[in-house]
Design an enzyme around this catalytic site. Sequence first.
Site, PDB file in Angstrom:
ATOM      1  N   HIS A  96      40.005  42.537  43.408  1.00 36.92           N
ATOM      2  CA  HIS A  96      40.524  42.734  42.055  1.00 36.92           C
ATOM      3  C   HIS A  96      39.557  42.143  40.986  1.00 36.92           C
ATOM      4  O   HIS A  96      39.832  42.244  39.709  1.00 36.92           O
ATOM      5  CB  HIS A  96      41.771  41.651  42.035  1.00 36.92           C
ATOM      6  CG  HIS A  96      41.467  40.202  41.714  1.00 36.92           C
ATOM      7  ND1 HIS A  96      41.103  39.536  42.891  1.00 36.92           N
ATOM      8  CD2 HIS A  96      41.758  39.267  40.838  1.00 36.92           C
ATOM      9  CE1 HIS A  96      41.053  38.129  42.453  1.00 36.92           C
ATOM     10  NE2 HIS A  96      41.302  38.148  41.586  1.00 36.92           N
ATOM     11  N   HIS A 122      34.478  34.104  36.831  1.00 35.95           N
ATOM     12  CA  HIS A 122      34.856  35.600  37.051  1.00 35.95           C
ATOM     13  C   HIS A 122      35.192  36.043  35.890  1.00 35.95           C
ATOM     14  O   HIS A 122      35.526  35.396  34.706  1.00 35.95           O
ATOM     15  CB  HIS A 122      35.944  35.548  38.289  1.00 35.95           C
ATOM     16  CG  HIS A 122      37.270  34.758  37.738  1.00 35.95           C
ATOM     17  ND1 HIS A 122      37.414  33.441  38.122  1.00 35.95           N
ATOM     18  CD2 HIS A 122      38.295  35.363  37.189  1.00 35.95           C
ATOM     19  CE1 HIS A 122      38.576  32.994  37.481  1.00 35.95           C
ATOM     20  NE2 HIS A 122      39.101  34.243  36.956  1.00 35.95           N
ATOM     21  N   HIS A 124      37.676  39.224  33.895  1.00 34.67           N
ATOM     22  CA  HIS A 124      38.868  39.973  33.450  1.00 34.67           C
ATOM     23  C   HIS A 124      38.711  40.932  32.320  1.00 34.67           C
ATOM     24  O   HIS A 124      38.196  40.613  31.212  1.00 34.67           O
ATOM     25  CB  HIS A 124      40.077  39.233  33.031  1.00 34.67           C
ATOM     26  CG  HIS A 124      40.429  38.309  34.187  1.00 34.67           C
ATOM     27  ND1 HIS A 124      41.363  38.608  35.174  1.00 34.67           N
ATOM     28  CD2 HIS A 124      40.190  36.694  34.602  1.00 34.67           C
ATOM     29  CE1 HIS A 124      41.486  37.318  35.914  1.00 34.67           C
ATOM     30  NE2 HIS A 124      40.683  36.471  35.729  1.00 34.67           N
ATOM     31  N   HIS A 141      36.099  33.564  32.832  1.00 34.12           N
ATOM     32  CA  HIS A 141      36.868  32.186  33.043  1.00 34.12           C
ATOM     33  C   HIS A 141      35.729  31.457  34.101  1.00 34.12           C
ATOM     34  O   HIS A 141      35.436  31.627  34.999  1.00 34.12           O
ATOM     35  CB  HIS A 141      38.121  32.546  34.053  1.00 34.12           C
ATOM     36  CG  HIS A 141      39.147  33.111  33.234  1.00 34.12           C
ATOM     37  ND1 HIS A 141      40.332  33.722  33.805  1.00 34.12           N
ATOM     38  CD2 HIS A 141      39.375  33.380  31.921  1.00 34.12           C
ATOM     39  CE1 HIS A 141      41.052  34.034  32.904  1.00 34.12           C
ATOM     40  NE2 HIS A 141      40.334  33.764  31.802  1.00 34.12           N
ATOM     41  N   THR A 213      45.981  32.740  36.297  1.00 35.00           N
ATOM     42  CA  THR A 213      46.547  33.927  35.751  1.00 35.00           C
ATOM     43  C   THR A 213      46.632  34.978  36.882  1.00 35.00           C
ATOM     44  O   THR A 213      46.851  36.173  36.787  1.00 35.00           O
ATOM     45  CB  THR A 213      45.701  34.630  34.536  1.00 35.00           C
ATOM     46  OG1 THR A 213      44.154  34.604  35.314  1.00 35.00           O
ATOM     47  CG2 THR A 213      45.465  33.397  33.408  1.00 35.00           C
ATOM     48  N   THR A 214      46.456  34.417  38.227  1.00 37.00           N
ATOM     49  CA  THR A 214      46.593  35.230  39.236  1.00 37.00           C
ATOM     50  C   THR A 214      47.400  34.399  40.339  1.00 37.00           C
ATOM     51  O   THR A 214      47.602  33.245  40.173  1.00 37.00           O
ATOM     52  CB  THR A 214      45.259  35.723  40.102  1.00 37.00           C
ATOM     53  OG1 THR A 214      44.532  34.641  40.262  1.00 37.00           O
ATOM     54  CG2 THR A 214      44.471  36.600  38.921  1.00 37.00           C
TER      55      THR A 214
END
Length: 279
Positions: A96, A122, A124, A141, A213-214
Amino acid sequence: MHGQNHFPISILLISITILLYSTSTSALDELEYSYNEESADGPKHWGDLKREWAACKGDMQSPIDLSNERVTLIPNLGKLTSFYKPQNATVLNRGHDVVVTWKGDAGSININGNEYFLQQSHWHWPSEHTINGKRYELELHMVHVSPQKDGTNKTAVVGILYKYGLPDPFLSELEKYIVEVPDEDEETSIGVIDPSKIFKDSNMYYRYMGSLTTPPCTEGIIWTINTKIRTVSKGQVMLLKNSVLKYYAKKNARPVQILNQREIGFYDSIMAQNVPHYY
Protein backbone atom coordinates in the site's frame (compact mmCIF):
# COMPACT_ATOMS: atom_id res chain seq x y z
CA MET A 1 20.46 17.80 26.69
CA HIS A 2 20.95 15.55 23.69
CA GLY A 3 23.17 12.56 24.21
CA GLN A 4 22.20 11.99 27.84
CA ASN A 5 19.87 9.40 29.34
CA HIS A 6 19.91 7.20 26.24
CA PHE A 7 18.46 3.74 26.56
CA PRO A 8 20.93 0.91 25.83
CA ILE A 9 21.04 0.05 22.14
CA SER A 10 19.59 -3.40 22.87
CA ILE A 11 16.45 -1.85 24.31
CA LEU A 12 16.23 0.53 21.37
CA LEU A 13 16.44 -2.34 18.91
CA ILE A 14 13.77 -4.25 20.80
CA SER A 15 11.49 -1.23 20.65
CA ILE A 16 12.08 -0.87 16.93
CA THR A 17 11.27 -4.55 16.43
CA ILE A 18 8.01 -4.14 18.34
CA LEU A 19 7.01 -1.12 16.29
CA LEU A 20 7.94 -2.87 13.07
CA TYR A 21 5.54 -5.64 14.04
CA SER A 22 2.71 -3.24 14.85
CA THR A 23 3.06 -0.64 12.06
CA SER A 24 5.05 -2.25 9.27
CA THR A 25 3.30 -5.55 8.73
CA SER A 26 3.91 -7.45 5.53
CA ALA A 27 2.44 -6.48 2.19
CA LEU A 28 0.20 -9.54 2.38
CA ASP A 29 -1.28 -8.40 5.70
CA GLU A 30 -1.82 -4.87 4.39
CA LEU A 31 -3.91 -6.22 1.51
CA GLU A 32 -6.54 -7.17 4.06
CA TYR A 33 -7.86 -3.61 3.81
CA SER A 34 -8.28 -1.07 1.01
CA TYR A 35 -8.70 2.66 0.45
CA ASN A 36 -11.77 2.23 -1.76
CA GLU A 37 -14.46 4.12 0.17
CA GLU A 38 -17.20 2.12 -1.54
CA SER A 39 -15.66 -1.25 -0.71
CA ALA A 40 -16.56 -3.56 2.18
CA ASP A 41 -12.93 -3.44 3.28
CA GLY A 42 -12.65 0.34 2.81
CA PRO A 43 -11.80 2.96 5.47
CA LYS A 44 -15.31 3.11 6.95
CA HIS A 45 -15.12 -0.58 7.80
CA TRP A 46 -11.52 -0.98 9.00
CA GLY A 47 -12.60 -1.18 12.62
CA ASP A 48 -14.90 -4.12 11.86
CA LEU A 49 -12.49 -6.20 9.79
CA LYS A 50 -10.45 -7.46 12.75
CA ARG A 51 -10.88 -7.36 16.50
CA GLU A 52 -7.34 -5.99 16.74
CA TRP A 53 -8.38 -3.06 14.55
CA ALA A 54 -11.27 -1.89 16.74
CA ALA A 55 -9.38 1.33 17.53
CA CYS A 56 -10.14 2.47 13.96
CA LYS A 57 -13.61 3.34 15.33
CA GLY A 58 -12.14 5.42 18.19
CA ASP A 59 -12.57 9.08 19.07
CA MET A 60 -8.93 10.15 18.57
CA GLN A 61 -8.31 9.07 15.01
CA SER A 62 -6.04 10.53 12.34
CA PRO A 63 -5.78 12.27 9.95
CA ILE A 64 -7.72 15.46 10.67
CA ASP A 65 -8.34 18.84 9.10
CA LEU A 66 -6.08 21.46 10.67
CA SER A 67 -8.62 24.25 10.72
CA ASN A 68 -7.67 27.74 11.91
CA GLU A 69 -10.98 27.90 13.75
CA ARG A 70 -9.92 25.04 16.03
CA VAL A 71 -6.24 25.94 16.50
CA THR A 72 -4.81 27.25 19.78
CA LEU A 73 -1.47 29.05 20.01
CA ILE A 74 0.70 27.25 22.59
CA PRO A 75 3.94 29.24 23.02
CA ASN A 76 5.64 26.76 25.37
CA LEU A 77 5.64 23.95 22.79
CA GLY A 78 9.00 25.29 21.66
CA LYS A 79 10.96 24.79 18.46
CA LEU A 80 11.06 21.20 17.25
CA THR A 81 14.69 20.20 16.65
CA SER A 82 16.07 16.93 15.33
CA PHE A 83 19.33 15.19 16.24
CA TYR A 84 19.56 12.86 13.26
CA LYS A 85 22.63 11.08 11.93
CA PRO A 86 23.39 9.02 8.80
CA GLN A 87 22.55 5.33 9.06
CA ASN A 88 22.13 2.30 6.79
CA ALA A 89 18.61 1.99 5.44
CA THR A 90 16.40 -0.23 3.31
CA VAL A 91 13.42 0.36 1.05
CA LEU A 92 10.38 -1.91 1.02
CA ASN A 93 7.18 -2.06 -1.02
CA ARG A 94 4.50 -2.84 1.59
CA GLY A 95 1.75 -3.22 -1.00
CA HIS A 96 0.00 0.00 0.00
CA ASP A 97 3.06 2.27 0.19
CA VAL A 98 6.85 2.48 -0.02
CA VAL A 99 8.75 2.65 3.27
CA VAL A 100 12.35 3.57 4.07
CA THR A 101 13.57 1.95 7.31
CA TRP A 102 16.77 2.85 9.14
CA LYS A 103 18.63 -0.21 10.45
CA GLY A 104 20.12 1.27 13.60
CA ASP A 105 20.25 4.46 15.62
CA ALA A 106 19.50 7.23 13.10
CA GLY A 107 18.99 9.84 15.80
CA SER A 108 15.95 11.39 17.40
CA ILE A 109 13.69 14.32 18.14
CA ASN A 110 12.83 15.59 21.62
CA ILE A 111 9.22 16.21 22.66
CA ASN A 112 8.30 17.23 26.20
CA GLY A 113 11.66 15.98 27.48
CA ASN A 114 11.33 12.54 25.86
CA GLU A 115 13.58 11.33 23.05
CA TYR A 116 11.80 9.71 20.12
CA PHE A 117 14.10 7.67 17.90
CA LEU A 118 13.57 7.71 14.14
CA GLN A 119 12.49 4.36 12.73
CA GLN A 120 11.05 4.81 9.25
CA SER A 121 9.51 7.14 6.69
CA HIS A 122 6.74 6.49 4.17
CA TRP A 123 4.46 8.44 1.82
CA HIS A 124 0.73 8.93 1.28
CA TRP A 125 -0.87 10.37 -1.85
CA PRO A 126 -2.73 12.66 -1.79
CA SER A 127 -1.96 14.10 1.64
CA GLU A 128 -3.90 12.65 4.55
CA HIS A 129 -3.99 15.80 6.67
CA THR A 130 -5.65 18.89 5.25
CA ILE A 131 -5.19 22.55 6.19
CA ASN A 132 -8.43 24.53 6.23
CA GLY A 133 -9.93 21.89 3.97
CA LYS A 134 -7.09 21.96 1.41
CA ARG A 135 -5.56 18.62 0.50
CA TYR A 136 -2.05 18.53 -0.91
CA GLU A 137 -0.44 16.19 -3.44
CA LEU A 138 1.76 14.18 -1.07
CA GLU A 139 2.48 13.63 2.63
CA LEU A 140 5.61 12.15 4.21
CA HIS A 141 5.42 10.52 7.65
CA MET A 142 8.58 10.20 9.76
CA VAL A 143 7.80 7.64 12.49
CA HIS A 144 9.65 7.81 15.83
CA VAL A 145 9.46 5.68 18.99
CA SER A 146 10.35 6.39 22.61
CA PRO A 147 11.02 3.26 24.74
CA GLN A 148 9.37 3.51 28.17
CA LYS A 149 10.54 2.01 31.44
CA ASP A 150 7.47 -0.23 31.61
CA GLY A 151 8.44 -1.89 28.33
CA THR A 152 5.94 -0.03 26.17
CA ASN A 153 6.62 2.50 23.44
CA LYS A 154 5.33 5.99 22.77
CA THR A 155 5.10 7.00 19.14
CA ALA A 156 5.54 10.42 17.54
CA VAL A 157 5.08 11.13 13.84
CA VAL A 158 6.32 14.18 11.96
CA GLY A 159 4.22 14.95 8.88
CA ILE A 160 5.46 16.97 5.90
CA LEU A 161 3.10 18.15 3.14
CA TYR A 162 4.00 18.67 -0.52
CA LYS A 163 2.53 20.53 -3.48
CA TYR A 164 3.52 20.11 -7.13
CA GLY A 165 6.66 22.01 -8.12
CA LEU A 166 10.38 21.32 -8.13
CA PRO A 167 11.49 17.71 -7.40
CA ASP A 168 11.94 16.71 -3.76
CA PRO A 169 15.68 16.08 -3.08
CA PHE A 170 15.03 13.09 -0.78
CA LEU A 171 12.88 11.32 -3.38
CA SER A 172 15.42 12.22 -6.07
CA GLU A 173 18.03 10.33 -4.06
CA LEU A 174 15.75 7.30 -3.81
CA GLU A 175 14.25 7.23 -7.31
CA LYS A 176 16.55 4.54 -8.72
CA TYR A 177 15.79 2.26 -5.78
CA ILE A 178 12.03 2.83 -5.94
CA VAL A 179 12.04 1.98 -9.65
CA GLU A 180 13.82 -1.30 -8.92
CA VAL A 181 12.08 -2.19 -5.64
CA PRO A 182 10.44 -5.63 -5.87
CA ASP A 183 6.62 -5.70 -5.75
CA GLU A 184 6.79 -8.18 -2.93
CA ASP A 185 7.64 -8.27 0.78
CA GLU A 186 11.42 -8.00 0.32
CA GLU A 187 13.67 -5.25 1.69
CA THR A 188 16.33 -3.74 -0.55
CA SER A 189 19.45 -2.12 0.92
CA ILE A 190 19.94 1.50 -0.19
CA GLY A 191 23.12 2.24 1.77
CA VAL A 192 23.59 5.14 4.17
CA ILE A 193 20.77 7.71 4.24
CA ASP A 194 21.04 10.95 6.21
CA PRO A 195 17.57 11.81 7.63
CA SER A 196 18.69 15.36 8.39
CA LYS A 197 18.40 15.96 4.65
CA ILE A 198 14.66 15.37 5.03
CA PHE A 199 13.94 17.28 8.22
CA LYS A 200 16.08 19.34 10.60
CA ASP A 201 13.85 21.59 12.68
CA SER A 202 10.58 23.48 12.62
CA ASN A 203 9.77 26.96 13.91
CA MET A 204 6.09 26.65 12.98
CA TYR A 205 3.94 23.55 13.27
CA TYR A 206 0.65 21.97 14.40
CA ARG A 207 0.55 19.50 17.28
CA TYR A 208 -2.27 17.17 18.32
CA MET A 209 -2.95 13.71 19.73
CA GLY A 210 -4.20 11.18 17.24
CA SER A 211 -3.65 7.69 15.86
CA LEU A 212 -1.88 5.67 13.23
CA THR A 213 -3.62 6.32 9.90
CA THR A 214 -3.58 2.64 8.91
CA PRO A 215 -4.84 -0.42 10.80
CA PRO A 216 -4.57 -1.12 13.69
CA CYS A 217 -5.17 2.67 14.03
CA THR A 218 -3.49 2.72 17.45
CA GLU A 219 -4.33 5.89 19.39
CA GLY A 220 -2.09 8.00 21.62
CA ILE A 221 0.20 9.08 18.77
CA ILE A 222 1.80 12.53 19.04
CA TRP A 223 1.43 14.25 15.68
CA THR A 224 3.55 17.19 14.52
CA ILE A 225 2.60 18.64 11.13
CA ASN A 226 5.10 21.09 9.69
CA THR A 227 3.41 24.21 8.27
CA LYS A 228 6.04 24.70 5.56
CA ILE A 229 4.69 23.18 2.35
CA ARG A 230 7.43 21.60 0.28
CA THR A 231 7.45 20.74 -3.41
CA VAL A 232 7.49 17.44 -5.28
CA SER A 233 7.38 16.79 -9.01
CA LYS A 234 4.43 15.08 -10.68
CA GLY A 235 6.85 12.44 -11.93
CA GLN A 236 7.97 11.61 -8.38
CA VAL A 237 4.38 11.18 -7.19
CA MET A 238 3.65 8.99 -10.22
CA LEU A 239 6.73 6.92 -9.40
CA LEU A 240 5.34 6.20 -5.93
CA LYS A 241 1.87 5.46 -7.32
CA ASN A 242 3.20 3.12 -9.99
CA SER A 243 5.27 1.21 -7.44
CA VAL A 244 2.08 -0.02 -5.77
CA LEU A 245 -0.24 0.19 -8.78
CA LYS A 246 -0.74 -3.56 -8.56
CA TYR A 247 -2.54 -3.04 -5.26
CA TYR A 248 -3.95 0.51 -5.11
CA ALA A 249 -4.54 2.31 -8.37
CA LYS A 250 -5.13 5.89 -7.27
CA LYS A 251 -4.53 6.74 -3.61
CA ASN A 252 -3.46 5.50 -0.20
CA ALA A 253 -4.81 8.35 1.93
CA ARG A 254 -7.31 7.74 4.71
CA PRO A 255 -10.24 10.21 4.76
CA VAL A 256 -10.18 13.01 7.33
CA GLN A 257 -11.51 11.90 10.74
CA ILE A 258 -13.73 13.73 13.24
CA LEU A 259 -11.77 15.97 15.62
CA ASN A 260 -14.26 15.56 18.51
CA GLN A 261 -13.06 17.47 21.60
CA ARG A 262 -9.36 17.38 20.83
CA GLU A 263 -7.20 20.48 20.88
CA ILE A 264 -5.00 21.40 17.94
CA GLY A 265 -1.93 23.19 19.23
CA PHE A 266 0.03 25.63 17.09
CA TYR A 267 3.57 26.88 17.59
CA ASP A 268 5.11 29.90 15.87
CA SER A 269 8.50 31.02 17.19
CA ILE A 270 7.90 34.66 16.20
CA MET A 271 4.43 34.82 17.76
CA ALA A 272 5.73 33.05 20.88
CA GLN A 273 8.28 35.81 21.46
CA ASN A 274 5.49 38.38 21.56
CA VAL A 275 3.26 36.56 24.03
CA PRO A 276 3.21 38.38 27.43
CA HIS A 277 4.66 36.45 30.39
CA TYR A 278 6.06 33.79 28.10
CA TYR A 279 8.30 31.32 29.95
